[in-house]
Design a protein around this motif. Structure first.
Motif, short mmCIF file in Angstrom:
data_model
loop_
_atom_site.label_atom_id
_atom_site.label_comp_id
_atom_site.label_asym_id
_atom_site.label_seq_id
_atom_site.Cartn_x
_atom_site.Cartn_y
_atom_site.Cartn_z
N GLY A 272 0.82 -1.21 0.00
CA GLY A 272 0.00 0.00 0.00
C GLY A 272 0.84 1.25 0.00
N TYR A 273 1.91 1.27 0.79
CA TYR A 273 2.80 2.43 0.82
C TYR A 273 3.50 2.58 -0.52
CZ TYR A 273 6.14 5.90 2.19
OH TYR A 273 6.86 7.06 2.24
N GLU A 274 3.88 1.47 -1.11
CA GLU A 274 4.55 1.52 -2.41
C GLU A 274 3.65 2.17 -3.46
OE1 GLU A 274 7.06 -1.36 -5.43
OE2 GLU A 274 5.67 -2.28 -4.02
N CYS A 275 2.35 1.86 -3.43
CA CYS A 275 1.40 2.44 -4.39
C CYS A 275 1.31 3.96 -4.25
CB CYS A 275 0.02 1.82 -4.23
SG CYS A 275 -0.06 0.10 -4.75
N VAL A 276 1.48 4.44 -3.04
CA VAL A 276 1.45 5.89 -2.81
C VAL A 276 2.80 6.51 -3.15
CG1 VAL A 276 1.25 7.70 -1.05
CG2 VAL A 276 -0.35 5.78 -1.05
N ALA A 277 3.89 5.91 -2.68
CA ALA A 277 5.21 6.54 -2.75
C ALA A 277 5.92 6.42 -4.10
CB ALA A 277 6.10 5.94 -1.66
N ARG A 278 5.76 5.30 -4.79
CA ARG A 278 6.52 5.11 -6.04
C ARG A 278 6.21 6.19 -7.09
NH1 ARG A 278 10.20 1.88 -6.95
NH2 ARG A 278 9.51 0.26 -5.52
N PRO A 279 4.94 6.54 -7.34
CA PRO A 279 4.67 7.58 -8.34
C PRO A 279 5.21 8.96 -7.95
CG PRO A 279 2.69 6.27 -7.96
CD PRO A 279 3.68 5.88 -6.91
N LEU A 280 5.49 9.16 -6.66
CA LEU A 280 6.05 10.44 -6.21
C LEU A 280 7.56 10.49 -6.42
CD1 LEU A 280 4.20 10.75 -2.77
CD2 LEU A 280 3.51 11.71 -4.97
N GLY A 281 8.18 9.34 -6.65
CA GLY A 281 9.63 9.26 -6.79
C GLY A 281 10.34 8.96 -5.49
N LEU A 282 9.59 8.80 -4.41
CA LEU A 282 10.18 8.59 -3.09
C LEU A 282 10.98 7.30 -2.98
CD1 LEU A 282 10.54 9.46 -0.16
CD2 LEU A 282 8.24 8.65 0.30
N LEU A 283 10.66 6.30 -3.78
CA LEU A 283 11.34 5.01 -3.69
C LEU A 283 12.41 4.83 -4.77
CD1 LEU A 283 8.26 2.76 -2.89
CD2 LEU A 283 9.88 3.81 -1.30
N ASP A 284 12.78 5.91 -5.46
CA ASP A 284 13.73 5.80 -6.57
C ASP A 284 15.17 5.56 -6.13
OD1 ASP A 284 11.60 6.17 -8.25
OD2 ASP A 284 12.21 8.15 -8.95
N GLY A 285 15.56 6.00 -4.93
CA GLY A 285 16.94 5.84 -4.49
C GLY A 285 17.28 4.41 -4.13
N HIS A 286 18.57 4.14 -4.01
CA HIS A 286 19.04 2.79 -3.64
C HIS A 286 20.02 2.91 -2.50
CE1 HIS A 286 17.03 1.05 -7.06
NE2 HIS A 286 17.55 2.01 -7.80
#
Length: 180
Positions: free
Chosen positions: A15-29
């Motif tokens: 659920g958090y991924e569905c919110v955060a990924r389109p914002l770019g929040l999960l783009d870093g490694h």
């Protein structure tokens, strides 16, 4: 989501991924909320109260990690180079304690305005903390259902704080390798 002391997102739900990924929040490694807020222009577009959110994350960083911690120093050096003095002056200026609860407003590119009350209990002395978001209203709950591929359902009229947690929200947790 589960964060470590420097803001790395080390685990999150579907659920958090569905919110955060389109914002770019999960783009870093690994993804890092502090780095995202200070270096990604999408953060200012996504969070109408960016200043408050940035100050809160700096307060967590200052309160939960030693300034002599080499991981904190490396993050501060990176932010100074990448984000520039205007944004990183904030790192030195924030002197408040971190907020453990509040409401985030998110202007989501697919779901529109989301109102998400949160609570952030510390998990241990090493600075790990979990951040739990719940929908504040029917419109946000419906938007989150759609983002998660669920048919919107009627939600009870009780406030987010009074709603029982839905175990389906925790069914799938994504993990990154543990960081500092």
């Amino acid at each position: 989501m589960l964060l470590n002391r420097i803001g790395d997102i080390v685990a999150f739900t579907r659920g958090y991924e569905c919110v955060a990924r389109p914002l770019g929040l999960l783009d870093g490694h690994p993804p890092n909320i502090v780095r995202y807020l200070f270096t990604d222009d999408r953060a200012r577009a996504a969070y109408p109260h960016w200043d408050r959110l940035a100050d809160a994350q700096v307060a967590h960083l200052r309160h939960e990690a030693s300034p002599h911690d080499p991981h904190v120093a490396a993050l501060a050096d990176e932010l100074t180079v990448v984000a520039g003095a205007v944004r990183t002056d904030r790192l030195a200026a924030v002197r408040c304690l971190p907020h453990r609860f509040g409401t985030d407003l998110v202007d989501h590119p697919e779901a529109g305005r989301l109102r998400l009350p949160y609570e952030t209990p510390a998990l241990s002395e090493d600075g790990r903390r979990v951040m739990v978001h719940l929908p504040a209203d029917e419109a946000t709950a419906t938007a989150l259902d759609r983002l998660n591929g669920r048919t919107p359902r009627a939600h009870c009229a009780r406030s987010a704080a009074e709603r029982p947690l839905d175990p389906r929200h925790f069914a799938c947790v994504r993990r990154f390798r543990p960081g500092p």
